[in-house]
Design a protein around this motif. Structure first.
Motif, PDB file in Angstrom:
ATOM      1  N   GLN A 173      31.419 -12.584   2.913  1.00 37.77           N
ATOM      2  CA  GLN A 173      31.554 -12.208   1.503  1.00 37.77           C
ATOM      3  C   GLN A 173      30.159 -12.082   0.878  1.00 37.77           C
ATOM      4  O   GLN A 173      29.307 -12.943   1.079  1.00 37.77           O
ATOM      5  CB  GLN A 173      32.361 -13.282   0.767  1.00 37.77           C
ATOM      6  N   LEU A 174      29.935 -11.003   0.110  1.00 37.74           N
ATOM      7  CA  LEU A 174      28.635 -10.792  -0.530  1.00 37.74           C
ATOM      8  C   LEU A 174      28.373 -11.870  -1.571  1.00 37.74           C
ATOM      9  O   LEU A 174      29.191 -12.095  -2.458  1.00 37.74           O
ATOM     10  CB  LEU A 174      28.573  -9.404  -1.175  1.00 37.74           C
ATOM     11  N   ILE A 175      27.239 -12.544  -1.437  1.00 38.08           N
ATOM     12  CA  ILE A 175      26.814 -13.535  -2.424  1.00 38.08           C
ATOM     13  C   ILE A 175      25.991 -12.841  -3.498  1.00 38.08           C
ATOM     14  O   ILE A 175      26.170 -13.062  -4.688  1.00 38.08           O
ATOM     15  CB  ILE A 175      25.971 -14.652  -1.757  1.00 38.08           C
ATOM     16  N   GLY A 176      25.079 -11.990  -3.058  1.00 33.71           N
ATOM     17  CA  GLY A 176      24.227 -11.270  -3.992  1.00 33.71           C
ATOM     18  C   GLY A 176      23.037 -10.674  -3.269  1.00 33.71           C
ATOM     19  O   GLY A 176      22.844 -10.857  -2.068  1.00 33.71           O
ATOM     20  N   ASP A 177      22.243  -9.938  -4.043  1.00 34.19           N
ATOM     21  CA  ASP A 177      21.030  -9.367  -3.491  1.00 34.19           C
ATOM     22  C   ASP A 177      19.993  -9.229  -4.584  1.00 34.19           C
ATOM     23  O   ASP A 177      20.297  -9.358  -5.772  1.00 34.19           O
ATOM     24  CB  ASP A 177      21.300  -8.025  -2.806  1.00 34.19           C
ATOM     25  N   PHE A 178      18.778  -9.027  -4.178  1.00 36.24           N
ATOM     26  CA  PHE A 178      17.684  -8.751  -5.097  1.00 36.24           C
ATOM     27  C   PHE A 178      16.658  -7.904  -4.371  1.00 36.24           C
ATOM     28  O   PHE A 178      16.652  -7.840  -3.143  1.00 36.24           O
ATOM     29  CB  PHE A 178      17.060 -10.044  -5.658  1.00 36.24           C
ATOM     30  N   SER A 179      15.821  -7.239  -5.145  1.00 33.87           N
ATOM     31  CA  SER A 179      14.793  -6.398  -4.515  1.00 33.87           C
ATOM     32  C   SER A 179      13.420  -6.826  -5.012  1.00 33.87           C
ATOM     33  O   SER A 179      13.253  -7.387  -6.087  1.00 33.87           O
ATOM     34  CB  SER A 179      15.031  -4.926  -4.830  1.00 33.87           C
ATOM     35  N   VAL A 180      12.443  -6.535  -4.140  1.00 32.97           N
ATOM     36  CA  VAL A 180      11.032  -6.792  -4.451  1.00 32.97           C
ATOM     37  C   VAL A 180      10.296  -5.522  -4.053  1.00 32.97           C
ATOM     38  O   VAL A 180      10.533  -4.961  -2.990  1.00 32.97           O
ATOM     39  CB  VAL A 180      10.502  -8.004  -3.651  1.00 32.97           C
ATOM     40  N   GLY A 181       9.420  -5.059  -4.930  1.00 37.05           N
ATOM     41  CA  GLY A 181       8.716  -3.824  -4.618  1.00 37.05           C
ATOM     42  C   GLY A 181       7.515  -3.593  -5.497  1.00 37.05           C
ATOM     43  O   GLY A 181       6.969  -4.537  -6.094  1.00 37.05           O
ATOM     44  N   PRO A 182       7.111  -2.334  -5.618  1.00 36.87           N
ATOM     45  CA  PRO A 182       5.896  -1.996  -6.364  1.00 36.87           C
ATOM     46  C   PRO A 182       5.896  -2.496  -7.808  1.00 36.87           C
ATOM     47  O   PRO A 182       4.853  -2.854  -8.327  1.00 36.87           O
ATOM     48  CB  PRO A 182       5.882  -0.464  -6.335  1.00 36.87           C
ATOM     49  N   SER A 183       7.056  -2.568  -8.422  1.00 36.55           N
ATOM     50  CA  SER A 183       7.094  -3.053  -9.814  1.00 36.55           C
ATOM     51  C   SER A 183       6.795  -4.549  -9.906  1.00 36.55           C
ATOM     52  O   SER A 183       6.518  -5.051 -10.996  1.00 36.55           O
ATOM     53  CB  SER A 183       8.467  -2.766 -10.420  1.00 36.55           C
ATOM     54  N   ASP A 184       6.823  -5.246  -8.791  1.00 35.93           N
ATOM     55  CA  ASP A 184       6.536  -6.679  -8.778  1.00 35.93           C
ATOM     56  C   ASP A 184       5.094  -7.003  -8.409  1.00 35.93           C
ATOM     57  O   ASP A 184       4.752  -8.190  -8.290  1.00 35.93           O
ATOM     58  CB  ASP A 184       7.467  -7.392  -7.789  1.00 35.93           C
ATOM     59  N   LEU A 185       4.275  -6.006  -8.205  1.00 33.40           N
ATOM     60  CA  LEU A 185       2.881  -6.260  -7.831  1.00 33.40           C
ATOM     61  C   LEU A 185       2.146  -6.956  -8.958  1.00 33.40           C
ATOM     62  O   LEU A 185       2.303  -6.610 -10.126  1.00 33.40           O
ATOM     63  CB  LEU A 185       2.159  -4.953  -7.480  1.00 33.40           C
ATOM     64  N   ALA A 186       1.347  -7.956  -8.582  1.00 36.40           N
ATOM     65  CA  ALA A 186       0.545  -8.693  -9.571  1.00 36.40           C
ATOM     66  C   ALA A 186      -0.502  -7.747 -10.124  1.00 36.40           C
ATOM     67  O   ALA A 186      -1.138  -7.001  -9.407  1.00 36.40           O
ATOM     68  CB  ALA A 186      -0.113  -9.901  -8.920  1.00 36.40           C
TER      69      ALA A 186
ATOM     70  N   ASP B 222       0.801  -1.222   0.000  1.00 36.07           N
ATOM     71  CA  ASP B 222       0.000   0.000   0.000  1.00 36.07           C
ATOM     72  C   ASP B 222       0.835   1.274   0.000  1.00 36.07           C
ATOM     73  O   ASP B 222       0.359   2.325  -0.422  1.00 36.07           O
ATOM     74  CB  ASP B 222      -0.934   0.026   1.217  1.00 36.07           C
ATOM     75  N   ASN B 223       2.066   1.193   0.494  1.00 33.43           N
ATOM     76  CA  ASN B 223       2.903   2.388   0.607  1.00 33.43           C
ATOM     77  C   ASN B 223       4.077   2.411  -0.350  1.00 33.43           C
ATOM     78  O   ASN B 223       4.962   3.257  -0.234  1.00 33.43           O
ATOM     79  CB  ASN B 223       3.398   2.536   2.053  1.00 33.43           C
ATOM     80  N   GLY B 224       4.100   1.473  -1.297  1.00 32.11           N
ATOM     81  CA  GLY B 224       5.153   1.474  -2.309  1.00 32.11           C
ATOM     82  C   GLY B 224       6.542   1.251  -1.731  1.00 32.11           C
ATOM     83  O   GLY B 224       7.509   1.866  -2.175  1.00 32.11           O
ATOM     84  N   ILE B 225       6.642   0.395  -0.748  1.00 34.59           N
ATOM     85  CA  ILE B 225       7.924   0.136  -0.098  1.00 34.59           C
ATOM     86  C   ILE B 225       8.648  -0.992  -0.837  1.00 34.59           C
ATOM     87  O   ILE B 225       8.069  -2.020  -1.156  1.00 34.59           O
ATOM     88  CB  ILE B 225       7.717  -0.246   1.384  1.00 34.59           C
ATOM     89  N   THR B 226       9.928  -0.765  -1.099  1.00 35.65           N
ATOM     90  CA  THR B 226      10.779  -1.753  -1.736  1.00 35.65           C
ATOM     91  C   THR B 226      11.587  -2.461  -0.661  1.00 35.65           C
ATOM     92  O   THR B 226      12.058  -1.827   0.281  1.00 35.65           O
ATOM     93  CB  THR B 226      11.732  -1.076  -2.745  1.00 35.65           C
ATOM     94  N   ILE B 227      11.744  -3.760  -0.819  1.00 37.54           N
ATOM     95  CA  ILE B 227      12.534  -4.546   0.123  1.00 37.54           C
ATOM     96  C   ILE B 227      13.723  -5.130  -0.630  1.00 37.54           C
ATOM     97  O   ILE B 227      13.550  -5.754  -1.677  1.00 37.54           O
ATOM     98  CB  ILE B 227      11.716  -5.697   0.741  1.00 37.54           C
ATOM     99  N   ILE B 228      14.909  -4.896  -0.092  1.00 34.15           N
ATOM    100  CA  ILE B 228      16.121  -5.480  -0.666  1.00 34.15           C
ATOM    101  C   ILE B 228      16.539  -6.630   0.248  1.00 34.15           C
ATOM    102  O   ILE B 228      16.632  -6.468   1.466  1.00 34.15           O
ATOM    103  CB  ILE B 228      17.257  -4.446  -0.774  1.00 34.15           C
ATOM    104  N   TYR B 229      16.792  -7.775  -0.349  1.00 34.30           N
ATOM    105  CA  TYR B 229      17.268  -8.946   0.378  1.00 34.30           C
ATOM    106  C   TYR B 229      18.730  -9.142  -0.003  1.00 34.30           C
ATOM    107  O   TYR B 229      19.044  -9.395  -1.163  1.00 34.30           O
ATOM    108  CB  TYR B 229      16.445 -10.184   0.006  1.00 34.30           C
ATOM    109  N   GLN B 230      19.610  -9.018   0.978  1.00 37.55           N
ATOM    110  CA  GLN B 230      21.050  -9.126   0.739  1.00 37.55           C
ATOM    111  C   GLN B 230      21.579 -10.374   1.448  1.00 37.55           C
ATOM    112  O   GLN B 230      21.285 -10.592   2.625  1.00 37.55           O
ATOM    113  CB  GLN B 230      21.740  -7.883   1.294  1.00 37.55           C
ATOM    114  N   TYR B 231      22.360 -11.155   0.723  1.00 31.64           N
ATOM    115  CA  TYR B 231      22.883 -12.406   1.271  1.00 31.64           C
ATOM    116  C   TYR B 231      24.412 -12.392   1.264  1.00 31.64           C
ATOM    117  O   TYR B 231      25.033 -11.998   0.284  1.00 31.64           O
ATOM    118  CB  TYR B 231      22.390 -13.609   0.441  1.00 31.64           C
TER     119      TYR B 231
END
Length: 179
Positions: free
Chosen positions: A165-178, A150-159
């Protein structure tokens, strides 16, 4: 301020009523008992009426404060709450949540460690192919994610791996809404 003054007046009335009751022994009941009882009963009734109103006003003030909080403030508050409640927390046998951080632009960063793996043991696109689809589905369907949607918040998942050592990350947010 008005509430404080009213409380003081009620307290003074109650004290005066009790003091007047002690004066009956020296001066008799006539003219004192009725006034003393009024001095006790009326403040107690006023206090009885004031307490529920005070509680309702307090509840409304809390709701108003939450409504006035900007989305950025909510994200920051949520990150603080999650860090206080959970700290470092094992998600499963290999994944540990290290912490949550509020970032600018309505973004929340979840930091994870894979405690049994090194970055060389994990294929480059493993996170995007195996983890991200499930997270996108949860973002779109879970009631707990409604605030984010509802508030257009993006979540970044960092591993990171077991040595940091950084493995990688990805984000999920408003652009991923069904749609």
């Amino acid at each position: 301020m008005v509430g404080i003054v009213n409380s003081i007046i009620i307290l003074i009335g109650l004290i005066c009523g009790v003091v007047a009751l002690f004066g009956i022994r020296n001066h008799g009941k006539k003219g004192i008992l009725g006034k003393a009882l009024c001095g006790i009963i009326i403040p107690l009734l006023l206090a009885g009426l004031a307490i529920p109103n005070f509680m309702a006003a307090r509840s409304q003030a809390i709701k108003n404060k939450q409504n006035r909080m900007s989305v950025e403030d909510r994200v920051r508050d949520l990150a603080d709450q999650l860090n206080k409640q959970q700290g470092k927390k094992m998600i499963d046998e290999v994944t540990r949540l290290e912490g949550v951080e509020a970032l600018p632009n309505r973004t929340l960063l979840y930091k994870y460690s894979l405690i049994t793996k090194t970055s060389s043991e994990i294929p480059l696109d493993a996170l995007n192919q195996s983890v991200r689809p499930n997270v996108v589905k949860m973002y779109n369907t879970l009631p707990e994610m409604k605030l984010f949607r509802d508030n257009g918040i993006t979540i970044i998942y960092q591993y990171r791996d077991k040595v940091g050592q950084l493995i990688g990350d990805f984000s999920v947010g408003p652009s991923d809404l069904a749609k």
